[in-house]
Design a protein around this motif. Structure first.
Motif, PDB file in Angstrom:
ATOM      1  N   UNK A 227      25.691 -38.351   4.390  1.00 52.63           N
ATOM      2  CA  UNK A 227      25.820 -37.226   5.323  1.00 52.63           C
ATOM      3  C   UNK A 227      26.603 -37.703   6.545  1.00 52.63           C
ATOM      4  N   UNK A 228      27.393 -36.818   7.122  1.00 55.65           N
ATOM      5  CA  UNK A 228      28.145 -37.178   8.312  1.00 55.65           C
ATOM      6  C   UNK A 228      28.376 -35.942   9.162  1.00 55.65           C
ATOM      7  N   UNK A 229      28.895 -36.151  10.355  1.00 51.09           N
ATOM      8  CA  UNK A 229      29.128 -35.049  11.283  1.00 51.09           C
ATOM      9  C   UNK A 229      30.624 -34.801  11.441  1.00 51.09           C
ATOM     10  N   UNK A 230      30.964 -33.525  11.599  1.00 59.58           N
ATOM     11  CA  UNK A 230      32.332 -33.114  11.872  1.00 59.58           C
ATOM     12  C   UNK A 230      32.342 -32.473  13.243  1.00 59.58           C
ATOM     13  N   UNK A 231      33.025 -33.101  14.169  1.00 62.85           N
ATOM     14  CA  UNK A 231      33.061 -32.592  15.538  1.00 62.85           C
ATOM     15  C   UNK A 231      34.269 -31.691  15.741  1.00 62.85           C
ATOM     16  N   UNK A 232      34.136 -30.704  16.608  1.00 59.66           N
ATOM     17  CA  UNK A 232      35.236 -29.823  16.980  1.00 59.66           C
ATOM     18  C   UNK A 232      35.216 -29.649  18.498  1.00 59.66           C
ATOM     19  N   UNK A 233      36.216 -28.946  19.006  1.00 57.01           N
ATOM     20  CA  UNK A 233      36.226 -28.650  20.438  1.00 57.01           C
ATOM     21  C   UNK A 233      35.713 -27.246  20.736  1.00 57.01           C
ATOM     22  N   UNK A 234      35.050 -26.631  19.755  1.00 50.94           N
ATOM     23  CA  UNK A 234      34.522 -25.273  19.923  1.00 50.94           C
ATOM     24  C   UNK A 234      33.273 -25.325  20.799  1.00 50.94           C
ATOM     25  N   UNK A 235      33.254 -24.509  21.833  1.00 50.76           N
ATOM     26  CA  UNK A 235      32.092 -24.469  22.717  1.00 50.76           C
ATOM     27  C   UNK A 235      31.359 -23.145  22.562  1.00 50.76           C
ATOM     28  N   UNK A 236      30.079 -23.200  22.846  1.00 53.47           N
ATOM     29  CA  UNK A 236      29.286 -21.983  23.005  1.00 53.47           C
ATOM     30  C   UNK A 236      29.128 -21.819  24.506  1.00 53.47           C
ATOM     31  N   UNK A 237      29.946 -20.978  25.103  1.00 48.76           N
ATOM     32  CA  UNK A 237      30.164 -20.983  26.542  1.00 48.76           C
ATOM     33  C   UNK A 237      28.930 -20.679  27.377  1.00 48.76           C
ATOM     34  N   UNK A 238      28.043 -19.825  26.859  1.00 46.92           N
ATOM     35  CA  UNK A 238      26.989 -19.282  27.715  1.00 46.92           C
ATOM     36  C   UNK A 238      25.611 -19.871  27.428  1.00 46.92           C
ATOM     37  N   UNK A 239      24.992 -20.359  28.478  1.00 47.36           N
ATOM     38  CA  UNK A 239      23.571 -20.666  28.509  1.00 47.36           C
ATOM     39  C   UNK A 239      23.010 -19.714  29.558  1.00 47.36           C
ATOM     40  N   UNK A 240      22.067 -18.867  29.195  1.00 50.81           N
ATOM     41  CA  UNK A 240      21.713 -17.768  30.100  1.00 50.81           C
ATOM     42  C   UNK A 240      20.232 -17.447  30.106  1.00 50.81           C
ATOM     43  N   UNK A 241      19.859 -16.671  31.107  1.00 56.12           N
ATOM     44  CA  UNK A 241      18.548 -16.038  31.145  1.00 56.12           C
ATOM     45  C   UNK A 241      18.743 -14.553  30.898  1.00 56.12           C
ATOM     46  N   UNK A 242      17.818 -13.956  30.162  1.00 59.36           N
ATOM     47  CA  UNK A 242      17.871 -12.512  29.951  1.00 59.36           C
ATOM     48  C   UNK A 242      16.466 -11.951  29.859  1.00 59.36           C
ATOM     49  N   UNK A 243      16.360 -10.640  30.043  1.00 55.89           N
ATOM     50  CA  UNK A 243      15.049  -9.991  30.103  1.00 55.89           C
ATOM     51  C   UNK A 243      15.161  -8.562  29.589  1.00 55.89           C
ATOM     52  N   UNK A 244      14.078  -8.016  29.052  1.00 54.07           N
ATOM     53  CA  UNK A 244      14.089  -6.615  28.614  1.00 54.07           C
ATOM     54  C   UNK A 244      14.354  -5.676  29.786  1.00 54.07           C
ATOM     55  N   UNK A 245      15.057  -4.593  29.517  1.00 54.97           N
ATOM     56  CA  UNK A 245      15.350  -3.618  30.563  1.00 54.97           C
ATOM     57  C   UNK A 245      14.074  -3.011  31.127  1.00 54.97           C
ATOM     58  N   UNK A 246      13.060  -2.855  30.280  1.00 52.21           N
ATOM     59  CA  UNK A 246      11.795  -2.317  30.776  1.00 52.21           C
ATOM     60  C   UNK A 246      11.171  -3.235  31.811  1.00 52.21           C
ATOM     61  N   UNK A 247      11.330  -4.544  31.646  1.00 50.95           N
ATOM     62  CA  UNK A 247      10.818  -5.508  32.628  1.00 50.95           C
ATOM     63  C   UNK A 247      11.625  -5.406  33.917  1.00 50.95           C
ATOM     64  N   UNK A 248      12.944  -5.322  33.787  1.00 49.64           N
ATOM     65  CA  UNK A 248      13.813  -5.257  34.968  1.00 49.64           C
ATOM     66  C   UNK A 248      13.677  -3.946  35.722  1.00 49.64           C
ATOM     67  N   UNK A 249      13.180  -2.917  35.042  1.00 51.64           N
ATOM     68  CA  UNK A 249      12.955  -1.632  35.716  1.00 51.64           C
ATOM     69  C   UNK A 249      11.685  -1.636  36.557  1.00 51.64           C
TER      70      UNK A 249
END
Length: 357
Positions: A227-249
């Protein structure tokens, strides 16, 4: 775990979507009408200005996968919360978070950008309240033992582990697109990330995207078997916080989340600035890794970056939603509705200038 079912190139959409709404999402969707009603509020209900004071007695249920959030807060001295945490919920995968939102057992969570798109596709209303930009790749593509695949172009005709509702899914789609491939050139096997190890080990998939924190343990065990790893330069740009709209209301809970966001940002900065302590306290003591393994993970860690403006994040989220729509995985829509811009800048204002990007 039972054997993972195989898939065919292009994937039957009905099978694919029913599998990918999450490990428990099928149960959540069985009560879809009620869940949608619970996750929807009147238009404009979350437009009221945020209060700078959290009312006494306010309580939040906060996601803390593997205890990361509590540990950061304890080590960084950020426990002076102006509200009560009624539960630190040990959940992290996007599908699991969506189901916890539906069940009213979670008020705010930390995820990548794709779960909020998936929630919208399912008809559940939730909004992003904080953004951390990720500039370096957080995932590598691990091969099954004995694989001869050397690069992403070699994915053509192979079986790939794919979770539509998680960051790993969008990283895979973006890597394929960058290599000039489409989802029809490969076989997408619908799984959630907690099934990736088993599928790789059993040879039921050829490739699975693994987080930088997961790959060392897999490669240590299966590297000697090819087994081995294949690296790329692809990023997952977003690390975020989120919440239900009912909570934010709820004005009280919205104010509590507004107070939580700066501390969340400071906790990440603390962990980044104190790698030795974080390696020992988290990776060694709670994850049972060796200090060498811990150091190899933190060496790849992204510097936390909290943008004062969310414009770049919204553009990236739109590109992601469009990519999923091109594959027929979701319906095309404008992602602006996923962001609660009342919170824009709160994280950036809480950290030093070098972390404001």
């Amino acid at each position: 775990m039972p054997p993972v079912s195989s898939a065919v190139p292009g994937v039957d959409r009905r099978l694919f979507l029913s599998s990918l709404l999450g490990v428990a999402a099928a149960a959540g969707l069985s009560g879809c009408a009620g869940a949608q009603a619970a996750g929807t509020v009147a238009k404009g209900a979350v437009s009221a200005p945020l209060s700078t004071t959290v009312p006494a007695g306010t309580r939040l249920k906060i996601a803390s996968y593997q205890g990361v959030q509590q540990l950061q807060f304890r080590l960084a001295g950020l426990g002076d919360l102006p509200f009560t945490v009624s539960d630190w919920v040990n959940t992290g995968a996007g599908p699991d978070v969506i189901n916890a939102f539906r069940a009213n057992s979670l008020d705010v969570a930390n995820n990548a950008g794709i779960p909020s798109i998936q929630a919208h596709f399912q008809g559940y209303d939730a909004k992003i309240v904080a953004i951390d930009i990720t500039r370096k790749p957080s995932y590598v593509f691990a091969t099954k033992p004995g694989s001869d695949i050397k690069d992403v172009q070699g994915f053509k005709g192979r079986k790939l582990a794919f979770s539509q509702g998680q960051a790993q899914g969008v990283v895979l789609l973006r890597a394929l697109k960058q290599a000039g491939l489409t989802h029809d050139d490969v076989t997408l096997v619908p799984l959630t990330s907690n099934q990736f190890f088993t599928a790789l080990q059993a040879g039921q998939v050829d490739i699975a995207p693994l987080a930088n924190s997961q790959a060392p343990a897999y490669l240590k065990q299966y590297g000697p078997k090819g087994a081995h790893a294949i690296s790329t330069d692809v990023v997952d740009l977003l690390n975020l916080l989120w919440a239900p709209t009912t909570v934010l209301a709820d004005p009280a809970k919205a104010a509590a989340i507004a107070a939580y966001v700066p501390r969340w940002a400071k906790g990440q900065v603390w962990a980044y600035e104190h790698p030795d302590a974080w390696n020992e306290e988290f990776y060694v003591k709670t994850q049972n890794l060796t200090l060498a393994q811990a150091r190899s993970i933190t060496a790849l860690a992204n510097k936390p970056l909290f943008p004062p403006s969310w414009d770049e994040a919204i553009r990236w989220e739109q590109e992601t939603a469009d990519l999923l729509a091109e594959g027929g995985f979701v319906k095309k829509f404008r992602v602006d509705s996923l962001f609660d811009r009342r919170f824009e800048g709160l994280a950036a204002q809480a950290v030093a200038a070098e972390y404001q990007r």
